[in-house]
Write an enzyme that holds these catalytic residues in place. Structure first.
Site, PDB file in Angstrom:
ATOM      1  N   LYS A   7     -13.464   2.845  45.786  1.00  0.00           N
ATOM      2  CA  LYS A   7     -14.052   4.186  45.651  1.00  0.00           C
ATOM      3  C   LYS A   7     -14.277   4.474  44.153  1.00  0.00           C
ATOM      4  CE  LYS A   7     -13.151   7.775  48.431  1.00  0.00           C
ATOM      5  NZ  LYS A   7     -12.524   8.948  49.083  1.00  0.00           N
TER       6      LYS A   7
ATOM      7  N   GLU B  95      -5.671  16.334  62.352  1.00  0.00           N
ATOM      8  CA  GLU B  95      -5.319  17.753  62.474  1.00  0.00           C
ATOM      9  C   GLU B  95      -4.604  18.047  63.790  1.00  0.00           C
ATOM     10  OE1 GLU B  95      -8.151  16.587  61.407  1.00  0.00           O
ATOM     11  OE2 GLU B  95      -8.473  17.450  59.431  1.00  0.00           O
TER      12      GLU B  95
ATOM     13  N   ARG C 291     -10.733  21.344  65.864  1.00  0.00           N
ATOM     14  CA  ARG C 291     -10.372  20.219  66.740  1.00  0.00           C
ATOM     15  C   ARG C 291      -8.914  20.282  67.185  1.00  0.00           C
ATOM     16  NH1 ARG C 291     -11.302  14.658  63.647  1.00  0.00           N
ATOM     17  NH2 ARG C 291     -13.392  15.341  64.097  1.00  0.00           N
TER      18      ARG C 291
HETATM   19  C1  LIG Z   1     -11.712  16.366  60.682  1.00  0.00           C
HETATM   20  C2  LIG Z   1     -11.860  16.255  59.180  1.00  0.00           C
HETATM   21  N1  LIG Z   1     -10.776  16.467  58.398  1.00  0.00           N
HETATM   22  C3  LIG Z   1     -10.891  16.397  57.059  1.00  0.00           C
HETATM   23  C4  LIG Z   1     -12.110  16.117  56.478  1.00  0.00           C
HETATM   24  C5  LIG Z   1     -12.253  16.126  54.975  1.00  0.00           C
HETATM   25  N2  LIG Z   1     -12.602  14.788  54.471  1.00  0.00           N
HETATM   26  C6  LIG Z   1     -13.833  14.459  54.170  1.00  0.00           C
HETATM   27  S1  LIG Z   1     -13.966  12.894  53.635  1.00  0.00           S
HETATM   28  C7  LIG Z   1     -12.276  12.677  53.760  1.00  0.00           C
HETATM   29  C8  LIG Z   1     -11.646  11.390  53.384  1.00  0.00           C
HETATM   30  C9  LIG Z   1     -12.314  10.286  54.149  1.00  0.00           C
HETATM   31  O1  LIG Z   1     -11.690   9.059  53.820  1.00  0.00           O
HETATM   32  P1  LIG Z   1     -12.405   7.739  54.337  1.00  0.00           P
HETATM   33  O2  LIG Z   1     -12.738   7.888  55.765  1.00  0.00           O
HETATM   34  O3  LIG Z   1     -11.533   6.633  53.960  1.00  0.00           O
HETATM   35  O4  LIG Z   1     -13.788   7.709  53.566  1.00  0.00           O
HETATM   36  P2  LIG Z   1     -13.997   7.420  51.994  1.00  0.00           P
HETATM   37  O5  LIG Z   1     -14.178   8.786  51.354  1.00  0.00           O
HETATM   38  O6  LIG Z   1     -12.814   6.699  51.495  1.00  0.00           O
HETATM   39  O7  LIG Z   1     -15.263   6.615  51.944  1.00  0.00           O
HETATM   40  C10 LIG Z   1     -11.682  13.803  54.264  1.00  0.00           C
HETATM   41  C11 LIG Z   1     -10.223  13.953  54.525  1.00  0.00           C
HETATM   42  C12 LIG Z   1     -13.207  15.914  57.340  1.00  0.00           C
HETATM   43  N3  LIG Z   1     -14.447  15.671  56.855  1.00  0.00           N
HETATM   44  N4  LIG Z   1     -13.049  15.974  58.663  1.00  0.00           N
HETATM   45 MG   LIG Z   2     -11.385   5.478  52.320  1.00  0.00          MG
END
Ligand SMILES: Cc1ncc(C[n+]2csc(CCOP(=O)(O)OP(=O)(O)O)c2C)c(N)n1
Ligand SMILES: [Mg+2]
Ligand SMILES: CC(=O)[C@@H](O)[C@H](O)COP(=O)(O)O
Length: 639
Positions: free
Chosen positions: A281, A366, A394
């Site tokens: 990242k 969640e 959710r």
């Molecule tokens: C249900 C939900 N909870 C929290 C979020 C906030 N959120 C957006 S991106 C993220 C992290 C995602 O991590 P990953 O899937 O590993 O993707 P990366 O950013 O590392 O590419 C979070 C917690 C969300 N979009 N949806």
């Molecule tokens: Mg990730």
């Protein structure tokens, strides 16, 4: 940008040489830093998927093949390669969405920014292709963070059951959500990451053996035939294989050639296959790589060369909450905190630093967060689950049937409540004060300023036999709005100043300054207004109905859906009390709101002081015939 500007569709990638592909990746990174530093956005996640997205669009044929992204915040490169290179208004009104958008492109499918849904979409699409006998491919990109969400495993359970249903799952493993991804899954992915991939071994072995055709080829076939034992011996594939999913990897997620090789094998496999890609990242941008908090997961406008924020905002709702949590944590040892992979964004980082053993990051989970909160409360603690309002949607059933049914003292702090705007429809926190209305025993507070956040959080954690909710907006906290009186549990923000006041204006949460402005505008029309802030909007304060009976009109103003919100609850309370006073409720219409700034969205839906004042003036005028009088006095002069 010699190459990037020549890419209009994914097929324009086909003719590029390996060297040109590397140049294209470099151009994309330069573009991302330059563009996103000007607008803000998800810089870190997109810097991490440059080569992956290029390889995906070379191996698969979008839009015939469906390239799906979980959460969608990492789809900027996908947009660049599918004909959308004007990022000048990213996430702004009229500009590109920060997520996939079907209205923008036939290459886009999932617009929902809520994590862990992509595998469900992919399962459905793969089933449809099979039934309709379509030879289209489905490839789903899911991050290691999103993979911690329960829905992802519900989908995997179904996907693994259909050995003959083609589906490619790309795990984009950068070891982080915002912060490092937590849990057993993260540990398992780490094991897979560190094991010298069976595939790499096989590829190397095949290369060596095929160079010795007489002995090599038969030997390779034997080895390949014994691959299960070989695989387990060389590179235990763990749960994915145990689930019945073919596992390919780990693959260097920044090596386009390796990616294309793995994706091509996966595409041909003819069943469900996981391609485990290792990415970084923030890759290629030093300030992001140095940012241990969240690797520039979601940035505002920044200086491109330093990564430092250009505008520093003042005190925001989140930091007010975070500081009060630390104070509470010092006073009460039973206070614990929960986050769903968003420790810093929800303001719990200071609490975590002070009380590391009393904060739980449950991953992007969640539903689990809410149920584990019920367990924590039953075990004698008072959990405070800090979560964005839209993401609590959710976990509604868990709030209802685990926390409320069992009368658990759990406090949910909903950040980003109301219109957030720039992250699009699925990010607005516009449903909580509707869906939570039906939860028996639940008490819901909407603080109007920083003092009320502190006060209502403290009131909430005193409740030990029911769920409590404190919800507040995104961004800078508004000015302090002092009370000038009190009626029941409600703060009076402005007295009408007349014996028979015209309007009782019920102001909810952060809209208090706007409600006072509405009262001023009504005053100019000779309409007297009492403004009250109920503070706790659920249950409706018992003093509200009698107070309403002393007015000619009741108006409610809330940053929540009009359907089933506070206005509906107040109307029902008046009916139940037999108070027959006209009520006009102002809120967000039940529509999905296109991305724009919060102010632009509020203006579009008429949730502004002038709009509301105009409508209330008309209502009052119609009520007392002033309107008729006015019309008579302006009738055209008789000729
Ligand atoms: C249900 C939900 N909870 C929290 C979020 C906030 N959120 C957006 S991106 C993220 C992290 C995602 O991590 P990953 O899937 O590993 O993707 P990366 O950013 O590392 O590419 C979070 C917690 C969300 N979009 N949806
Ligand atoms: Mg990730
Ligand atoms: C994609 C996602 O859900 C989060 O990254 C979100 O975009 C962050 O929103 P804020 O910028 O309001 O914290």
């Amino acid at each position: 940008m010699a190459l990037l500007t020549r890419i209009r569709t994914p097929r324009d990638l086909d003719r590029l040489s390996p060297e040109q592909l590397d140049q294209l990746a470099a151009e994309v990174r330069t573009f991302l830093v330059d563009a996103v530093s000007k607008t803000g956005g998800h810089l870190g996640p997109n810097l991490g998927v440059v080569e992956l997205t290029i390889a995906l669009h070379r191996v698969f044929d979008s839009p015939k093949d469906k390239v799906l992204f979980d959460t969608g915040h990492q789809s900027y490169v996908h947009k660049l390669l599918t004909g959308r290179q004007d990022f000048s208004k990213l996430k702004m009104k009229g500009g590109l969405s920060g997520y996939p958008s079907q209205a923008e492109s036939e290459h886009d499918v999932i617009e929902n920014s809520h994590a862990s849904t992509v595998l469900g979409w992919a399962d459905g699409l793969a089933k449809a292709n099979q039934i309709l006998k379509k030879d289209d491919h489905v490839v789903a990109v899911i991050g290691d963070g999103a993979l911690t969400g329960g829905m992802a495993w519900e989908a995997l359970n179904n996907i693994a059951a259909a050995k003959d249903r083609p589906l490619v799952i790309v795990v984009n493993d950068n070891e982080r959500s915002y912060a490092p991804t937590i849990g057993g899954l993260a540990n398992h992915l780490a094991t897979l990451r560190t094991t010298d991939g069976y595939e790499r071994f096989l590829a190397r072995g095949k290369d060596i053996l095929e160079r010795t055709p007489v002995v090599g080829k038969p030997l390779y076939e034997t080895l390949h035939g014994a691959k299960k034992g070989l695989k387990d011996f060389i590179a235990p594939q763990g749960m994915f294989e145990d689930l019945g999913l073919k596992y390919v990897g780990p693959i260097d997620g920044h090596d386009i050639e390796a990616l294309e090789s793995a994706l091509t094998r996966a595409k041909r496999f003819g069943g469900p296959v996981i391609v485990h890609c290792l990415t970084e990242k923030g890759r290629g941008y030093q300030p992001a790589l140095q940012d241990e908090a969240d690797r520039f997961h979601a940035v505002g406008k920044i200086h491109p060369d330093t990564g430092l924020p250009i505008a520093t905002s003042g005190a925001d709702w989140t930091s007010v909450f975070g500081e009060e949590m630390v104070a509470l944590g010092k006073e009460r040892e039973d206070i614990v905190a929960i986050t769903a992979a968003m420790l810093q964004p929800v303001g719990l980082d200071k609490f975590a630093k002070e009380f590391p053993e009393r904060v739980f990051d449950v991953g992007i989970a969640e539903q689990h967060g809410a149920v584990s909160a019920a367990g924590l409360a039953t075990g004698g603690l008072h959990p405070v689950f800090a979560v964005y309002a839209t993401f609590l949607n959710r976990a509604f059933d868990q709030v209802l049937m685990d926390v409320a049914l069992h009368r658990c003292g759990v406090t949910f702090v909903l950040d980003r409540a109301g219109v957030t705007g720039t992250d699009g429809a699925s990010h607005n926190g516009m449903w909580d004060m509707s869906i939570l209305q039906v939860v028996p025993g639940l008490r819901l507070a909407a603080p109007r300023d920083a003092d009320q956040v502190r006060a209502q959080l403290r009131e909430a954690v005193e409740v030990t036999d029911a769920p409590t909710v404190v919800r507040f907006s995104k961004g800078a906290v508004g000015p302090a709005v002092p009370a000038v009186g009190r009626v029941g549990g409600m703060d009076v923000l402005r007295e009408a100043g007349s014996e028979r006041p015209d309007v009782l204006l019920v102001s909810v949460g952060a809209l208090a300054p706007m409600c006072l402005e509405i009262a001023d505008l009504l005053d100019k029309q000779g309409i007297s207004t009492t403004v009250v802030d109920p503070r706790w909007v659920k249950p409706v304060d018992e003093a509200l109905a009698p107070l309403a009976a002393d007015h000619r009109v009741v108006v409610t103003v809330e940053d929540n859906s009009r359907v089933g919100g506070v206005g509906s609850a107040v109307a029902q309370a008046l009916r139940d009390a037999g108070v027959d006073v006209p009520l006009r409720d102002f809120g967000i219409p039940p529509v999905f709101l296109d991305h724009a700034s919060r102010a632009e969205v509020l203006a579009e839906i008429g949730l502004t002081a002038p709009d509301v004042a105009r409508q209330v003036t008309g209502l009052v005028s119609r009520l007392d015939g002033r309107f008729e009088t006015a019309r008579r006095t302006v009738e055209p002069a008789r000729d």
